[in-house]
Motif scaffolding. Sequence first.
Motif, PDB file in Angstrom:
ATOM      1  N   GLN A 308       0.899  -1.197  -0.046  1.00  0.00           N
ATOM      2  CA  GLN A 308      -0.061  -0.010   0.079  1.00  0.00           C
ATOM      3  C   GLN A 308       0.720   1.406  -0.063  1.00  0.00           C
ATOM      4  O   GLN A 308       1.964   1.207   0.263  1.00  0.00           O
ATOM      5  CB  GLN A 308      -0.876   0.007   1.224  1.00  0.00           C
ATOM      6  CG  GLN A 308      -1.809  -1.076   1.327  1.00  0.00           C
ATOM      7  CD  GLN A 308      -2.575  -1.176   2.668  1.00  0.00           C
ATOM      8  OE1 GLN A 308      -1.705  -1.424   3.635  1.00  0.00           O
ATOM      9  NE2 GLN A 308      -3.807  -0.791   2.756  1.00  0.00           N
ATOM     10  N   ASN A 309       0.195   2.601  -0.403  1.00  0.00           N
ATOM     11  CA  ASN A 309       0.985   3.766  -0.360  1.00  0.00           C
ATOM     12  C   ASN A 309       1.478   3.894   1.076  1.00  0.00           C
ATOM     13  O   ASN A 309       0.612   3.713   2.254  1.00  0.00           O
ATOM     14  CB  ASN A 309      -0.085   4.973  -0.564  1.00  0.00           C
ATOM     15  CG  ASN A 309       0.813   6.152  -1.303  1.00  0.00           C
ATOM     16  OD1 ASN A 309       1.177   5.985  -2.204  1.00  0.00           O
ATOM     17  ND2 ASN A 309       1.207   6.822  -0.219  1.00  0.00           N
ATOM     18  N   THR A 356       4.763   5.247  -3.461  1.00  0.00           N
ATOM     19  CA  THR A 356       3.555   4.456  -4.035  1.00  0.00           C
ATOM     20  C   THR A 356       4.153   3.196  -4.552  1.00  0.00           C
ATOM     21  O   THR A 356       5.201   3.274  -5.313  1.00  0.00           O
ATOM     22  CB  THR A 356       2.997   5.181  -5.567  1.00  0.00           C
ATOM     23  OG1 THR A 356       2.425   6.564  -5.093  1.00  0.00           O
ATOM     24  CG2 THR A 356       1.996   4.398  -6.006  1.00  0.00           C
ATOM     25  N   GLU A 360       0.300  -2.491  -6.287  1.00  0.00           N
ATOM     26  CA  GLU A 360      -0.639  -2.090  -5.261  1.00  0.00           C
ATOM     27  C   GLU A 360      -1.337  -3.092  -4.820  1.00  0.00           C
ATOM     28  O   GLU A 360      -1.996  -3.674  -5.646  1.00  0.00           O
ATOM     29  CB  GLU A 360      -1.460  -0.672  -5.530  1.00  0.00           C
ATOM     30  CG  GLU A 360      -2.248  -0.242  -4.253  1.00  0.00           C
ATOM     31  CD  GLU A 360      -2.996   0.828  -4.538  1.00  0.00           C
ATOM     32  OE1 GLU A 360      -3.621   1.442  -3.681  1.00  0.00           O
ATOM     33  OE2 GLU A 360      -2.921   1.563  -5.907  1.00  0.00           O
TER      34      GLU A 360
END
Length: 428
Positions: A308-309, A356, A360
Amino acid sequence: MKIVRVKILSAVLIISLFCAGSVFAADETYEKLKTMIDVMEIINVNYVSETKSADLAVGAIKGVVRTLDPFSQYMEEKAYKDMKNETEGNYSGVGLRIMEKNGFITVVSPIVGTPAFKAGVLPDDRIIKIDKKSAQGMSTNEAVDLMRGKAGKKVKVIIRRDNVVEDLVFDLVREKIKIETVRSTMLEENIAYIRLSEFNAQSAADVKKELSSLKKEGAQAVILDLRNNPGGLLDSAIDIISAFVKEKTLALTTRGRVEGSEKKYYTHGVAEFADIPFIILVNRGSASASEIVSGAFQDFKRALIIGQNTFGKGSVQTIFPLSDGTALRLTIAKYYLPSGRPINRSDDVNAKNGITPDIEIKVSIEDEIKLYTQADMVFAKDSEKKSDVKTDDKNKVEDEALKKAIEIIKAGNVAAEIEKSAKQNSKK
């Protein structure tokens, strides 16, 4: 009256040292200081209850620092001592890294294995109450002080979580916080798995020791898990980068407002693991040094970043001890990755900052909580796959980020996925 005014003026002169630039450089500053003196004197003389000028001065200092950013803090003597004890790993509490954000005490990350982690407190949770005291507008020092205490004693923490209708109540039992920063195991297909929960003075040496040991056992690739790692020592982050990247490579730049404050950090020594396929796992609880490491490896195309970010803490704080036993933690610079990009793309606390990931993996709140409860199962042998938190088979969930990392390594596609992500990012 004159004595009171002299005391207040002395306090304000102390406060003025914290103001940016020369205090007496502009008429506007004079006017504001005069207004502050007037306000403090009116309070001292007319407030319904008796006040102490020293207490008013402390409140004013805190107010000055609070206007800067969420990470700068004025620490009174007890808070400063507590901070030093925490650095030495010598305190009892619930195990939360927190910050102020939009008037709320917000969780950066729960520390792995602590009461808060086991109970399912998550990054970005907002603390509404600690026992019966409202946490809105509370400083992080006050919140920390309330959550710490004697091991074995309970503290009630009420949490507000995005997309959850009702506030959540956590009855946490304080424990002696012992941070086991590095744990490792060998996964299937000779994949080394290392979880680093915090960057301290020993972290780099411990990571290299564990990976060297696993390589002797036949490890062909490595997964470094930085999820819920709130950061720590900058030097430790540079040391870890140095183990995987050739020496004298620019790893990080810090840049402040003061002329000549720019500092560059380069890798050093022999890169013992320069060629091993490498994946890093991150999530929204990965902050500061975790972002330096994952961001640098992403820039170097040396590791694939999955998850995840990240949290988005790209600033440098230093401690200025003060003569009365208090201290100022002040943001003095920002981090810039090897490519020149900042970790904080915006000073707005609501902006999407951080690293980022290349790939993801979206995780629901429900699954994230379940993953916390089974976090240690990866270290158990096949016959002992259990967590130190009670869970049952029907509540177990797949760790999709780890699963994806293993799949890519088994397929021999780490380098290809890194290149694919780099091309996609270059088009943005």
